[in-house]
Structures are given as structure tokens and as C-alpha cells.
Write a protein that holds these residues in place. Structure first.
Motif, short mmCIF file in Angstrom:
data_model
loop_
_atom_site.label_atom_id
_atom_site.label_comp_id
_atom_site.label_asym_id
_atom_site.label_seq_id
_atom_site.Cartn_x
_atom_site.Cartn_y
_atom_site.Cartn_z
N PHE A 1 0.86 -1.19 0.00
CA PHE A 1 0.00 0.00 0.00
C PHE A 1 0.90 1.24 0.00
O PHE A 1 1.73 1.40 0.89
CB PHE A 1 -0.90 0.01 1.24
CG PHE A 1 -1.92 1.12 1.25
CD1 PHE A 1 -3.00 1.10 0.40
CD2 PHE A 1 -1.80 2.19 2.13
CE1 PHE A 1 -3.95 2.11 0.40
CE2 PHE A 1 -2.74 3.21 2.15
CZ PHE A 1 -3.82 3.17 1.29
N VAL A 2 0.74 2.09 -1.00
CA VAL A 2 1.59 3.26 -1.15
C VAL A 2 0.74 4.52 -1.05
O VAL A 2 -0.29 4.65 -1.74
CB VAL A 2 2.34 3.24 -2.50
CG1 VAL A 2 3.23 4.48 -2.65
CG2 VAL A 2 3.18 1.98 -2.63
N LEU A 3 1.16 5.45 -0.21
CA LEU A 3 0.42 6.70 -0.03
C LEU A 3 0.52 7.56 -1.28
O LEU A 3 1.53 7.56 -1.99
CB LEU A 3 0.96 7.46 1.18
CG LEU A 3 0.72 6.77 2.53
CD1 LEU A 3 1.48 7.48 3.64
CD2 LEU A 3 -0.77 6.69 2.85
N SER A 4 -0.54 8.31 -1.54
CA SER A 4 -0.63 9.10 -2.77
C SER A 4 -0.01 10.48 -2.64
O SER A 4 0.06 11.22 -3.62
CB SER A 4 -2.10 9.24 -3.20
OG SER A 4 -2.85 9.85 -2.16
N ASP A 5 0.44 10.85 -1.44
CA ASP A 5 1.02 12.18 -1.23
C ASP A 5 1.88 12.11 0.02
O ASP A 5 1.99 11.07 0.67
CB ASP A 5 -0.09 13.22 -1.07
CG ASP A 5 0.37 14.63 -1.46
OD1 ASP A 5 1.60 14.85 -1.54
OD2 ASP A 5 -0.51 15.48 -1.68
N SER A 6 2.49 13.22 0.38
CA SER A 6 3.32 13.28 1.58
C SER A 6 2.48 12.95 2.81
O SER A 6 1.39 13.51 2.98
CB SER A 6 3.95 14.66 1.73
OG SER A 6 4.76 14.97 0.62
N PRO A 7 2.97 12.07 3.68
CA PRO A 7 2.15 11.64 4.82
C PRO A 7 2.16 12.64 5.97
O PRO A 7 3.15 13.31 6.23
CB PRO A 7 2.82 10.33 5.25
CG PRO A 7 4.25 10.50 4.86
CD PRO A 7 4.23 11.31 3.59
N SER A 8 1.03 12.73 6.64
CA SER A 8 0.96 13.40 7.94
C SER A 8 1.25 12.32 8.98
O SER A 8 1.67 11.22 8.65
CB SER A 8 -0.42 14.00 8.15
OG SER A 8 -1.39 12.97 8.34
#
Length: 473
Positions: free
Chosen positions: A176-183
Motif C-alpha cells: 500500500f503506497v500513499l498518494s502524497d506526503s504523509p501526515s
């Protein structure tokens, strides 16, 4: 649209809900592991099962122990063949390459972090009074909310929470890969936290609690919809996550719990108490952050991103909309003619419409901005920022929102209409994407067509914001 969202390839295959699968990061597989633990320890109470899972995963820091006790006090050892899987499943982290670990894909297409889910449920089972659960909010959401709001307090509100992401496969999810910079609080953590609150409160209110953990999770995550969708579905199922959470949580209370979580962490580390000024400043940060939390996760509907339904890339260069817009145009798909009741079927319908729009009509992408299924979710078409191809001559002026099905003589489910009429519209206004006094119209009002069908058109004429306009010939 981000690099990850454009480039990840999904293998999307129709399948039944909660079927047997090989070992993967799917909720079905996690439930199977929980059932194995239960079967190997007949008669083990749910709270003991939860504690043994927590022990296997090493979730036993001072903050957790303060509310749930020492996991090492469990006398139940998890089989060595399961321990590695459980440890990876429950230990949440975001790696440098934006991979999010400790999350699972559920049958309704959402991604859930297991740690806050199980901590919330365990707190509920430990409750000594019905409806009052010590530590429920801190363990499931408030601690992470406090961390994210404090760490990102100088960032724009929209960067303090999220993002969502994409799985490499929806049939056997592994990465699972995040679509933007993570919070410090991703969508999966929020989903897990909301479910932890909902299920934790639910089990706390049961006078007797014989239910097995695997049965609780199966009932919540594996419900199969009937023909009326959510209109006749049980209350306690995952597609109702936001609805149930809204009914339980008062945002100012959650903000106060976030402050209490910060105070408790300081105390557990031996740090001095905050003075009045520092606590007041912290409360202000939390209250400000809660505005974005409420907008994103309580006002807005859950939107299935393009990568999750298997969208093909946009052909060419999208035209960006100039926001805020003034109109929302209502459509029905006509074909597919039947409502979709599962993530798998709704995704297949989305891909079918995109193929038709791209291959037969020669458009750059699926024409609609958003599409409403009858499974409790909104599906992202061209989204908030790309100009659609839905209402000829008006595509730059408004969003095109379609309901999957033919609504010439019948209506969409009440739930799906509410998602569009109340949640999606409110989300658009609150996010600065629609003007507050926007006008809602049926497709037929501005283009010569029968869309959105007689039944649905007569229905929307009674909706707030509906407006008459001169028809385009």
C-alpha cells in the motif's frame, strides 16, 4: 493527480465478499488468523484474544498499558506460525518510500489500520459501565490527532491529515503506497480509529459479551448488501463508518481528549505539567486542527480514489477547473442500468464507463466528476480539479455527478441520494470548491436529453439549491 496514483497498476477482478484468500494484507486474511487463535484456545474471552494479539505484536508501551494493562500478563501464547503475520499486521508505520504498513484492505474498498481498531475494541471490552469506555478516544484517535496537529501546526490545514493511497492489487493486496506526503495520521489510521470507536462503544454497551472477536469483525466488515443497498442494511457495518462515528463523537470532546493524551504522555515520560498558557495554546492548535478533521472525515463522504477502482490514465493533459464553481449537474448512467451494491461491482462499472467514454466516444477520460454507487461510497471520476465531459457547454461551470443505474422509473437508494445531496455538496462548499449559493440542475435542463431519468429528475426538483435555467438547444 499524484505520481503514485497515476503509475500504480491494480489487478481488479470481480469476486465475492470475504472469500478464502492466500495470505495477504486483506481483512479477510486477518480475520482468518484471529479465528485460528480462537480455535486453538477454545473458550478464550475476546479481551484475552486481543491481549494475546497485542503481546505478539509488542503493542505494550506505557500509554497503552495505562488503559489496557500489561500485554505480557497474558498467559496465551500465539502460535509461532502466526506471530510474524500478527506483528506486521498490527505495527503501523510509514516507510521512506511512502509505503504504509500495518494496514489492511477491507471488502468495501477502504483501507484500515489495525492497531487503533483493536485498541478501541479492547478498551470497549474492558469497560465496566455501559457506554463509558476509559481510554477509547485516546487509544483509537486522540493521541495520533494530537501528534499530527502539533507536528504540522504550521502547515496548511489540508496537510495535517491523510492522505489515502493505493494497493498493488485488490484481490491479493501486498503493498500500500500513499498518494502524497504523509501526515502523522493517514486516512487508514483515521478509518481504523473511527472503527475502533464505533466497535469499542458497541461492545461496551452489551450487558453480556459472548461474541467472538472474529465474529464481530466478520459482521462489521463482511456484510453483503441486498438490492436496496444501505437503505435496508444493518446499522453496524463498515460502509456506515462515518455515519456511525458522527452519531457518537462531539468534535470539541475529541479535541479535549487529544489535549489529555498529550498531557498523559508528558506525565508518563516524567516531564513537568504544562502551565496554563501552554495548555491554552495547545487547545487552540487542537481546535483549529479539528476543523479540518470534521470537514474531511465527518462532513465529506468517503470517496474511492481512481487508483482503487482501476482507472486508466487520463489521455492527454487535463484542463484544470477555476474554483469555486457555481453548479452541480445531476446525471444517471443509464448504462450500467442496475445499481451496484459492492466495491467490486461498482469498480467494474466505473471501468466499463471509462472504456466507453475513452474508446467509443474518444474522450480523454470518464466524463463525470464523481459517481455515486449504492454501496455507500462515492467514486472519483475526474475529481475536484479536472474539467469533466458531462454537460455539454457547461463543463467548466460545474461538477457532473452521476448515479449508477437507470432512474427513468425508479429512484436510487435513499442513502446514495443523501451522500450526494447532503455530504458531497456540503463537502464541496466547505472545501471552497462550490460557492455556498450554488445551483443544482438535472442534465436535461441544459442539454437535450432524458437524463437523469424522469423519476430522479422529479426527485431532485425538491432538493435544496435546485434551480430552473434556460434549456440549451
Amino acid at each position: 493527480m499524484s505520481h503514485w496514483t497515476r503509475t500504480l497498476t491494480l489487478l481488479v477482478v470481480l469476486g465475492s465478499t470475504c472469500t478464502e484468500a492466500s495470505s495477504s494484507w486483506h481483512m479477510d486474511d486477518f480475520i482468518k488468523v484471529v479465528k485460528q487463535v480462537e480455535d486453538r484456545n477454545p473458550g478464550l474471552e475476546p479481551v484475552a484474544v486481543l491481549k494475546s494479539l497485542r503481546r505478539a505484536a509488542g503493542l505494550n508501551d506505557a500509554f497503552i498499558q495505562h488503559f489496557l494493562g500489561d500485554a505480557n500478563s497474558s498467559t496465551t501464547d500465539v502460535d509461532a506460525s502466526l506471530s510474524d503475520y500478527i506483528g506486521k499486521a498490527l505495527r503501523h508505520r510509514v516507510a521512506e518510500d511512502a509505503r504504509e504498513e500495518g494496514v489492511v484492505l477491507t471488502s468495501d474498498g477502504t483501507t484500515v489500520a489495525l492497531r487503533p481498531l483493536l485498541l478501541g475494541i479492547e478498551a470497549g471490552f474492558l469497560s465496566k459501565s455501559r457506554g463509558r469506555v476509559q481510554g477509547l478516544y485516546q487509544l483509537s484517535l486522540a493521541k495520533d490527532l494530537g501528534l499530527s496537529f502539533r507536528h504540522f501546526h504550521s502547515f496548511p490545514l489540508s496537510r495535517r491529515l491523510g492522505p489515502d493511497g493505493c494497493w498493488d492489487s485488490v484481490t491479493s493486496p501486498q503493498i500500500f503506497v500513499l498518494s502524497d506526503s504523509p501526515s502523522l495520521l493517514t486516512n487508514a489510521q483515521v478509518n481504523g480509529g473511527m472503527d475502533g470507536v464505533v466497535l469499542g462503544m458497541e461492545v461496551s454497551e452489551k450487558p453480556r459479551r459472548p461474541i467472538k472477536l472474529s465474529a464481530l469483525l466478520t459482521t462489521y466488515y463482511c456484510h453483503q448488501m441486498e438490492t436496496d443497498g444501505l437503505d435496508t442494511a444493518p446499522r453496524l457495518i463498515s460502509p456506515r463508518r462515518r455515519e456511525n462515528f458522527r452519531g457518537l463523537v462531539v468534535p470539541p470532546l475529541l479535541a479535549r481528549q487529544a489535549v489529555k493524551s498529550v498531557e498523559l504522555q508528558r506525565r508518563l515520560k516524567g516531564h513537568p505539567k504544562m502551565d496554563t498558557k501552554e495548555k491554552k495554546q495547545l487547545m487552540a492548535v487542537m481546535n483549529e486542527g479539528m476543523k479540518e478533521f470534521v470537514h474531511k472525515y465527518m462532513d465529506c463522504p468517503a470517496i474511492v480514489p481512481r487508483c482503487m477502482w482501476g482507472a486508466e490514465p487520463y489521455r492527454g493533459t487535463p484542463t484544470n477547473l477555476v474554483l469555486p464553481l457555481s453548479f452541480m449537474y445531476i446525471h444517471h448512467t443509464y448504462t450500467p442500468s442496475q445499481p451496484c451494491l459492492t466495491f467490486q461491482q461498482c469498480s467494474a462499472d466505473m471501468r466499463s464507463m471509462q472504456r466507453f467514454h475513452q474508446e467509443d466516444r474518444g474522450w480523454d477520460d470518464i466524463g463525470y466528476s464523481f459517481v455515486a454507487g449504492s454501496d455507500g461510497y462515492i467514486y472519483e471520476g475526474r475529481g475536484w480539479h479536472w474539467q469533466g465531459a458531462h454537460t455539454f457547454g457547461h463543463n467548466s461551470k460545474g461538477y457532473g455527478v452521476s448515479f449508477i443505474g437507470d432512474y427513468s422509473s425508479s429512484l436510487p437508494s435513499q442513502n446514495s441520494m443523501g451522500l450526494v445531496r447532503d455530504n458531497l455538496a456540503s463537502c464541496a462548499v466547505g472545501g471552497g470548491r462550490l460557492v455556498p449559493n450554488f445551483t443544482l440542475q438535472g442534465h436535461r435542463q441544459v442539454v437535450s436529453t432524458s437524463c437523469p431519468g424522469d423519476a430522479l429528475y422529479n426527485e431532485i426538483r425538491g432538493w435544496e439549491h435546485f434551480g430552473e435555467v434556460k434549456k440549451r438547444n
